[in-house]
Design an enzyme around this catalytic site. Structure first.
Site, PDB file in Angstrom:
ATOM      1  N   SER A 138      29.338  47.736  53.731  1.00 59.74           N
ATOM      2  CA  SER A 138      30.789  47.566  53.652  1.00 59.74           C
ATOM      3  C   SER A 138      31.437  48.691  54.438  1.00 59.74           C
ATOM      4  O   SER A 138      30.829  49.753  54.637  1.00 59.74           O
ATOM      5  CB  SER A 138      31.239  47.636  52.185  1.00 59.74           C
ATOM      6  OG  SER A 138      32.640  47.768  52.072  1.00 59.74           O
ATOM      7  N   TYR A 151      30.955  50.517  43.349  1.00 63.88           N
ATOM      8  CA  TYR A 151      30.782  49.595  44.480  1.00 63.88           C
ATOM      9  C   TYR A 151      30.646  50.390  45.774  1.00 63.88           C
ATOM     10  O   TYR A 151      29.717  50.167  46.567  1.00 63.88           O
ATOM     11  CB  TYR A 151      31.964  48.633  44.574  1.00 63.88           C
ATOM     12  CG  TYR A 151      31.899  47.718  45.784  1.00 63.88           C
ATOM     13  CD1 TYR A 151      31.194  46.521  45.725  1.00 63.88           C
ATOM     14  CD2 TYR A 151      32.523  48.058  46.977  1.00 63.88           C
ATOM     15  CE1 TYR A 151      31.113  45.694  46.834  1.00 63.88           C
ATOM     16  CE2 TYR A 151      32.454  47.237  48.092  1.00 63.88           C
ATOM     17  CZ  TYR A 151      31.741  46.051  48.011  1.00 63.88           C
ATOM     18  OH  TYR A 151      31.658  45.237  49.117  1.00 63.88           O
TER      19      TYR A 151
END
Length: 251
Positions: A138, A151
């Site tokens: 990400s 996350y």
């Protein structure tokens, strides 16, 4: 990856970028197997894309991954690409009592799920003349969003782990590719699909597919590069503040 001829497994393939990527590859001629936790969602994807296949998998379940890999390899012996896309993203408030169940879920799915998937499939992929293992990190691997600390941390770990895996597999038939999306207009987080700052899904997939076809080791669309390059360009502090609405204390 040869998107016109490969046999490709995509976890998290029932929704979001996983489904969109699966459909794009299927349209190019690849043989695609989608996997996810919900059989009814996967069945809908396959019904909309005749020729696709699906298998149910919860990547947070270690025993399930082992049995799943054996079943997929037996049913699709020509499998030569695995995309470890399954992931979850949740907000956490670390100033309150920690909810360790959230931490466990995110780590088990995003980090351990990818590592266990690699452990299950790499012996098979290494028997192929050319194969690919794709990790999905990400933009938050490079600059975290404070509201989603676990996350962001798992995606940073995936970035680091991908580099090590690539180095260890150098000289083998398996190429390691890291795909690092920006915020994309999907339902990964509540409201994200409606966020005007999120990249439209169709645009993200089109740009990503072009980069996969060009055989990049890192799949970085233009919208994620300000995060990916923040340290190298000396803009980390400003980007962190922009991402989190605060003045960062970190140099």
């Amino acid at each position: 990856m040869n998107l016109a001829t490969d046999t490709i497994l995509i976890t998290g393939g029932g929704t979001g970028i996983g489904r969109a990527f699966a459909e794009a590859l299927h349209a190019k001629g690849a043989k695609v197997i989608v996997a996810g936790r919900r059989a009814e969602v996967l069945a809908e994807v396959v019904a909309a894309n005749p020729g696709m296949a699906y298998e149910v998998l919860d990547v947070a379940d270690p025993a399930a991954i082992t049995a799943f890999a054996a079943k997929v390899i037996a049913g699709h012996p020509d499998l030569n690409a695995v995309v470890s896309n399954a992931g979850i993203m949740k907000r956490e408030s670390l100033s309150d009592a920690f909810d360790l169940s959230i931490v466990d879920d995110i780590v088990s799915t995003n980090l351990l799920g990818t590592i266990r998937l690699a452990a299950a499939f790499l012996p098979h992929l290494l028997t192929k003349p050319a194969a690919t293992f794709v990790t999905v990190s990400s933009g938050l691997a490079f600059v975290p969003m404070a509201a989603t600390p676990t996350y962001s941390a798992t995606k940073a770990a995936i970035h680091s782990w991908s580099q090590s895996l690539r180095a260890q597999l150098a000289g083998t038939s398996v190429k390691v590719v890291e795909w690092a999306p920006p915020a994309v207009a999907t339902d990964l987080m509540p409201g994200q699909a409606q966020n005007p700052n999120a990249m439209p899904l169709a645009d993200f997939i089109a740009e990503s597919v072009a980069l996969f076809e060009a055989c990049h080791e890192e799949i970085l669309v233009e919208r994620v590069k300000f995060l990916h390059g923040a340290l190298a360009t000396g803009t980390y502090d400003q980007v962190f503040a922009r991402m989190n609405g605060t003045q960062s204390r970190f140099p």
